[in-house]
Enzyme design. Structure first.
Site, PDB file in Angstrom:
ATOM      1  N   ASP A   1       0.820  -1.205   0.000  1.00 19.93           N
ATOM      2  CA  ASP A   1       0.000   0.000   0.000  1.00 19.93           C
ATOM      3  C   ASP A   1       0.856   1.259   0.000  1.00 19.93           C
ATOM      4  O   ASP A   1       2.066   1.218   0.275  1.00 19.93           O
ATOM      5  CB  ASP A   1      -0.892   0.032   1.248  1.00 19.93           C
ATOM      6  CG  ASP A   1      -1.863  -1.128   1.313  1.00 19.93           C
ATOM      7  OD1 ASP A   1      -2.250  -1.629   0.246  1.00 19.93           O
ATOM      8  OD2 ASP A   1      -2.232  -1.521   2.437  1.00 19.93           O
TER       9      ASP A   1
ATOM     10  N   TYR B   1       6.001 -10.120   6.799  1.00 22.33           N
ATOM     11  CA  TYR B   1       5.923  -8.685   6.992  1.00 22.33           C
ATOM     12  C   TYR B   1       6.205  -8.374   8.455  1.00 22.33           C
ATOM     13  O   TYR B   1       5.886  -9.172   9.338  1.00 22.33           O
ATOM     14  CB  TYR B   1       4.519  -8.158   6.670  1.00 22.33           C
ATOM     15  CG  TYR B   1       4.163  -8.074   5.211  1.00 22.33           C
ATOM     16  CD1 TYR B   1       4.234  -6.854   4.531  1.00 22.33           C
ATOM     17  CD2 TYR B   1       3.704  -9.185   4.513  1.00 22.33           C
ATOM     18  CE1 TYR B   1       3.868  -6.757   3.193  1.00 22.33           C
ATOM     19  CE2 TYR B   1       3.346  -9.096   3.168  1.00 22.33           C
ATOM     20  CZ  TYR B   1       3.431  -7.879   2.524  1.00 22.33           C
ATOM     21  OH  TYR B   1       3.080  -7.783   1.206  1.00 22.33           O
TER      22      TYR B   1
END
Length: 253
Positions: free
Chosen positions: A53, A113
């Site tokens: 994002d 992540y």
């Protein structure tokens, strides 16, 4: 055409995410494709392991591209050329020829992540672009770990998906969520949350992080995670944590 595999690092602070967009040139994929297309003299598509994002960073984003080079270049020469043309907040840290059928997204089997929470009422000037400075300093980390365990496994994570119109399957396998406490002489300084899974939905990790924080603040019980997942309703999950604390660490194949 040769197929190349690259590993990319980037500070996503000023970019609109990985995926190229018609409305802006400020995307990671867009910057790479512009350089490679100029080098080749024809359009080159750079395929990432997944989309990050706007504002999200990467230390180990993997991508591949097929290219016809105008002149012969070694892997080292091509790596140097790309990095010379890239802005200083994006770098290709490795480049190698790959098998013709290698696909950075389809062949990926596991991604990790990290979400960094800076637990302090005062921001660290040198880290603020890469951490979420969480002003609520008192968190029940034990409860957060219990909630994280309930998020693991192969489940339908529709309730943790930021795309309400998602038509594809929202089933994913989260293999591990690990919370690491980092302390200094004043006590708890940072909490790093590592998420490892076969793939993640849009905003999924940021929504999971927001939910874990609400558990840590005592706004919801750890057991509520099971109910959230069963509901399949985004409205039942926690808030979406901001992007700057999130970083794609590595992709396994």
């Amino acid at each position: 055409m040769e197929n190349y595999k690259i590993v990319v690092q980037y500070d996503g602070s000023r970019y609109k995410g990985w995926q190229v967009q018609k409305s802006t040139g400020d995307t990671i994929q867009g910057k790479l494709q512009e350089i490679l297309s100029t080098l080749s003299g024809e359009d080159v598509e750079v395929i990432g392991s997944g989309r990050t994002d706007a504002g999200v960073h990467a230390k180990g984003q993997v991508a591949n591209f097929h290219i016809n080079l105008k002149k012969s270049m070694t892997e080292k020469e091509l790596l140097i050329y790309i990095n010379e043309k890239l802005p200083d907040d994006i770098a290709v840290i490795s480049l190698e020829k790959a098998e013709e059928r290698f696909h950075a997204r389809f062949n990926a089997v596991e991604k990790t992540y990290r979400y960094r929470l800076y637990v302090s009422p005062i921001a660290d000037v040198f880290e603020k672009k890469f951490v979420y400075t969480f002003l609520e300093a008192k968190l029940d980390v034990k409860a957060m770990k219990k909630a994280a365990e309930l998020m693991c496994g192969k489940q339908d994570f529709k309730a943790f998906c930021g795309n309400k119109h998602m038509k594809k399957s929202t089933v994913r396998e989260v293999k591990e969520i690990k919370l690491t406490e980092i302390k200094d002489e004043n006590g708890l300084k940072e909490i790093d949350i590592d998420y490892t899974g076969d793939g993640f939905l849009q905003n999924m990790i940021r929504i999971m992080t927001g939910t874990l924080l609400e558990v840590g603040m005592g706004k919801r019980k750890p057991e509520s995670v099971k109910e959230i997942i069963e509901s399949g309703n985004r409205e039942n999950a926690g808030y979406t944590a901001p992007p700057q604390g999130l970083c794609l660490m590595n992709v396994n194949y």
